[in-house]
Design an enzyme around this catalytic site. Structure first.
Site, PDB file in Angstrom:
ATOM      1  N   ARG A 281       0.942  -1.033  -0.088  1.00 27.51           N
ATOM      2  CA  ARG A 281      -0.040  -0.040   0.037  1.00 27.51           C
ATOM      3  C   ARG A 281       1.119   1.366  -0.041  1.00 27.51           C
ATOM      4  NH1 ARG A 281      -4.821   1.999   3.754  1.00 27.51           N
ATOM      5  NH2 ARG A 281      -4.819   4.120   2.742  1.00 27.51           N
TER       6      ARG A 281
ATOM      7  N   ARG B 253      -6.212   2.204  -3.992  1.00 27.35           N
ATOM      8  CA  ARG B 253      -5.126   1.504  -3.076  1.00 27.35           C
ATOM      9  C   ARG B 253      -5.278   0.083  -3.045  1.00 27.35           C
ATOM     10  NH1 ARG B 253      -7.887   3.760   1.484  1.00 27.35           N
ATOM     11  NH2 ARG B 253      -7.526   5.850   0.615  1.00 27.35           N
TER      12      ARG B 253
ATOM     13  N   ASP C 251      -7.061  -1.759   2.072  1.00 27.09           N
ATOM     14  CA  ASP C 251      -7.083  -0.688   3.193  1.00 27.09           C
ATOM     15  C   ASP C 251      -7.615  -1.614   4.132  1.00 27.09           C
ATOM     16  OD1 ASP C 251      -7.404   1.521   4.676  1.00 27.09           O
ATOM     17  OD2 ASP C 251      -9.192   2.075   3.466  1.00 27.09           O
TER      18      ASP C 251
ATOM     19  N   ASP D 144      -9.477  -1.442   7.720  1.00 30.59           N
ATOM     20  CA  ASP D 144      -9.970  -0.567   8.783  1.00 30.59           C
ATOM     21  C   ASP D 144     -10.703  -1.120  10.035  1.00 30.59           C
ATOM     22  OD1 ASP D 144      -9.494   1.713   7.373  1.00 30.59           O
ATOM     23  OD2 ASP D 144     -11.200   2.137   6.304  1.00 30.59           O
TER      24      ASP D 144
HETATM   25  N1  ROI Z   1     -14.972   3.830  -1.959  1.00 29.52           N
HETATM   26  C1  ROI Z   1     -15.384   2.793  -1.864  1.00 29.52           C
HETATM   27  N2  ROI Z   1     -16.273   2.240  -2.495  1.00 29.52           N
HETATM   28  N3  ROI Z   1     -14.596   1.639  -1.075  1.00 29.52           N
HETATM   29  C2  ROI Z   1     -13.747   1.848  -0.251  1.00 29.52           C
HETATM   30  O1  ROI Z   1     -13.074   0.962   0.533  1.00 29.52           O
HETATM   31  C3  ROI Z   1     -13.061   3.211  -0.312  1.00 29.52           C
HETATM   32  N4  ROI Z   1     -12.053   3.458   0.489  1.00 29.52           N
HETATM   33  C4  ROI Z   1     -11.713   4.839   0.703  1.00 29.52           C
HETATM   34  C5  ROI Z   1     -12.190   5.919  -0.212  1.00 29.52           C
HETATM   35  C6  ROI Z   1     -11.019   6.412  -1.003  1.00 29.52           C
HETATM   36  C7  ROI Z   1     -12.766   6.949   0.695  1.00 29.52           C
HETATM   37  N5  ROI Z   1     -13.323   5.365  -1.168  1.00 29.52           N
HETATM   38  C8  ROI Z   1     -13.692   4.279  -1.185  1.00 29.52           C
HETATM   39  O2  ROI Z   1     -10.489   5.093   1.244  1.00 29.52           O
END
Ligand code: ROI
Length: 170
Positions: A85, A94, A97, A99
């Site tokens: 990443r 990315r 991610d 979270d």
């Molecule tokens: N948009 C979608 N659809 N899914 C994500 O996981 C995601 N993650 C983000 C941002 C860029 C805000 N947009 C996203 O971090």
């Protein structure tokens, strides 16, 4: 293993997102003091934020862990780094991610970490996969997840994979 239920959001829109999600699940399965308990369906979702980026794959995993929140965050960041990443554009594309969405019923507010994840209540690509895992979940603010899901819009969100297709032999 005794531990708290922790919901983790997974998102990827670069370099073969299905492969990225599978690899992240393998690495989540190897976290210390933790167990991977379940996975939502995997969804294709249109990007929130800048629109000039590919669609995402999103899913939510449930683990049980006895790691403290800050230590779990460090472990998740090292998984993100193993999957290359690169943080360039804010809200940009990315490879992966990860979270922390919910950590039992804990509320955490530090420089590095805010739990519950402050944007989860508005994101259909988080709420709907969480609902796959536990439709009876009550959020730390007392709100039933079901209510948020009923209020949320499914626009741009399409289930494309079943958990077993992503978990393989895990
Ligand atoms: N948009 C979608 N659809 N899914 C994500 O996981 C995601 N993650 C983000 C941002 C860029 C805000 N947009 C996203 O971090």
């Amino acid at each position: 293993m005794p531990g708290l239920p922790v919901y983790i959001g997974l998102g990827s829109n670069l370099e073969d997102p299905s492969r990225q999600i599978r690899q992240a699940l393998e690495l989540l399965n190897e976290l210390p003091q933790s167990r991977l308990c379940s996975l939502s369906r995997v969804y294709q979702s249109s990007p929130l934020g800048p629109e000039n980026q590919p669609d995402y794959l999103n899913a939510v995993a449930l683990i049980s862990t006895s790691l403290p929140p800050e230590k779990l965050l460090t472990c998740l960041q090292s998984i993100e780094q193993r999957q290359h990443r690169v943080r360039t554009v804010h809200w940009g594309p990315r490879t992966i991610d990860l979270d922390i969405l919910l950590f039992g019923n804990k509320q955490v507010h530090t420089d590095r970490l805010t739990i519950p994840h402050p944007q989860m209540y508005q994101r259909n690509f988080v709420l709907i996969p969480m609902f796959d895992i536990n439709p009876d979940l009550t959020l730390p603010n007392g709100k039933p997840l079901r209510d948020l899901v009923n209020e949320s819009d499914r626009k741009g969100l399409k289930p494309i994979g079943e958990p077993y297709e992503y978990l393989g032999n895990l």
